[in-house]
Design an enzyme around this catalytic site. Structure first.
Site, PDB file in Angstrom:
ATOM      1  N   LYS A 280      68.440  38.824 -16.135  1.00  0.00           N
ATOM      2  CA  LYS A 280      67.134  39.445 -16.059  1.00  0.00           C
ATOM      3  C   LYS A 280      67.042  40.575 -17.075  1.00  0.00           C
ATOM      4  O   LYS A 280      68.087  41.127 -17.422  1.00  0.00           O
ATOM      5  CB  LYS A 280      66.838  39.965 -14.647  1.00  0.00           C
TER       6      LYS A 280
ATOM      7  N   ILE B  66      77.529  43.520 -18.136  1.00  0.00           N
ATOM      8  CA  ILE B  66      77.230  42.698 -16.949  1.00  0.00           C
ATOM      9  C   ILE B  66      78.085  41.429 -16.921  1.00  0.00           C
ATOM     10  O   ILE B  66      78.456  40.945 -15.843  1.00  0.00           O
ATOM     11  CB  ILE B  66      75.717  42.387 -16.835  1.00  0.00           C
TER      12      ILE B  66
END
Ligand code: NAP
Length: 310
Positions: free
Chosen positions: A93, A17
């Site tokens: 997250k 990510i």
């Protein structure tokens, strides 16, 4: 510390990510400047690279902000180190493994008078805010979430997702729950089924039933075994018509009529929001999606399913 080039920031955990989203968004941002990377194996060209966070925090007092892009399990200790060193912290997250540890981080950020931002990238999808506005004042009758994707495609070779604290299928499922909790009144879990591969510690699929004070019910069908087309849909039946949020919140239709949508820019939105929080001296930590997942694990009925092999 805020130069012409923006607030200096270090990205921690140079993996999927960080490379796919954080580094490109920071490079586009006028509000942040990438000043360092921290990762045991990953490296970023053109900035100082460190293999451990404590060293970076000690040697670079000029960097006031860090983005923690590691998996949830190692994140708490890193967040504590960064907050204790007086740095502003952005959390990928889900914000941690347990609700309790994130609450502890909120307390520490308050004590240190720095910003803590628990990001929910799906909330920055272009149709989420328009959906929230359209739903205001309309009675919801029923909501069905279908979030089905191919784990081999999105998490190739990632062992941590199958370990305790790795969330399993709730790693993507929590994205749907982050949208849900942003657009409707509070909901809570009433039933959960967790489909557990016999060789893994976290579910590969899950079904939730949720309810709300307002009386409407929500179903969620999460599955990591979907090959071919991927499904990230939330179907909301209201007294005024059917709102369909599809493709993870990037498209929206009302009674079958496609609505205009903005450009996909979830992570640019995250960094812009982080800059706003720094300017305002505030934190933003909403634990509602995390609490739903924790409650699903509390109530969940476990069902054994076929072993999962990469
Ligand atoms: P990843 O590539 O497996 O991990 C990111 C990096 O964290 C690793 O490359 C590793 O770098 C570092 N790391 C530090 N401690 C680690 C540990 N104990 N175990 C494994 N890696 C460790 O994971 P990711 O897909 O980027 O996901 C990271 C976070 O972003 C997760 O919370 C995930 O939910 C969230 N996220 C992921 C996606 C996605 O598409 N994958 C999308 C949105 C959000 P070093 O070995 O170099 O230290």
């Amino acid at each position: 510390m805020v130069s012409e080039a923006g607030t200096k920031i270090a990205v921690v955990g140079i993996g999927k990510i960080a490379r796919d989203q954080h580094l490109p968004s920071i490079a586009r941002s006028a509000e942040f400047e990438l000043a360092a990377a921290v990762s045991r194996h990953g490296k970023v060209d053109g900035v100082d690279n460190y293999t451990d966070l404590e060293t970076m925090l000690r040697e670079r007092p000029d960097i006031p902000a860090v983005a923690l892009c590691v998996p949830p399990v190692p994140r708490y200790a890193m967040a504590v180190a960064a907050l204790r060193a007086g740095r502003h912290v952005l959390l990928e997250k889900p914000p941690g493994t347990t609700v309790g540890e994130v609450e502890a981080l909120v307390e520490l950020a308050r004590e240190k008078n720095v910003t803590l931002f628990a990001t929910w990238h799906s909330r920055f999808a272009p149709c989420v805010e328009p959906a929230r506005r359209w739903l205001q004042g309309k009675a919801v009758r029923h909501i069905d979430i279908v979030w089905k994707e191919d784990v081999r495609r999105w998490h190739p070779g990632q062992a941590w997702i199958w370990e305790p604290g790795g969330f399993g299928v709730f790693d993507p499922g929590i994205n749907a729950l982050s949208i849900l909790t942003a657009i409707v009144q509070p909901v809570f879990v009433t039933e959960a089924t967790l489909k557990m591969p016999e060789n893994r510690q976290t579910p590969i699929a899950a079904n939730l039933l949720m309810s709300s004070l307002a009386g409407f019910r929500v179903t969620a069908d999460f599955d990591w075994r979907q090959e071919g087309p991927q499904t990230w849909d939330i179907r909301i039946e209201t007294e005024a018509g059917l709102l369909l949020l599809s493709e993870g919140g990037s498209r929206m239709s009302i009674d079958g009529h496609e609505q205009p949508s903005g450009l996909e820019a979830e992570y640019d939105g995250i960094y812009h929001r982080f800059a706003e929080l720094l300017k305002a001296g505030e934190s933003d930590v909403d634990l509602a999606p995390h609490r739903l997942v924790a409650d699903a694990f509390l109530l969940g009925r476990k069902v054994d399913v076929e072993a999962f092999h990469e």
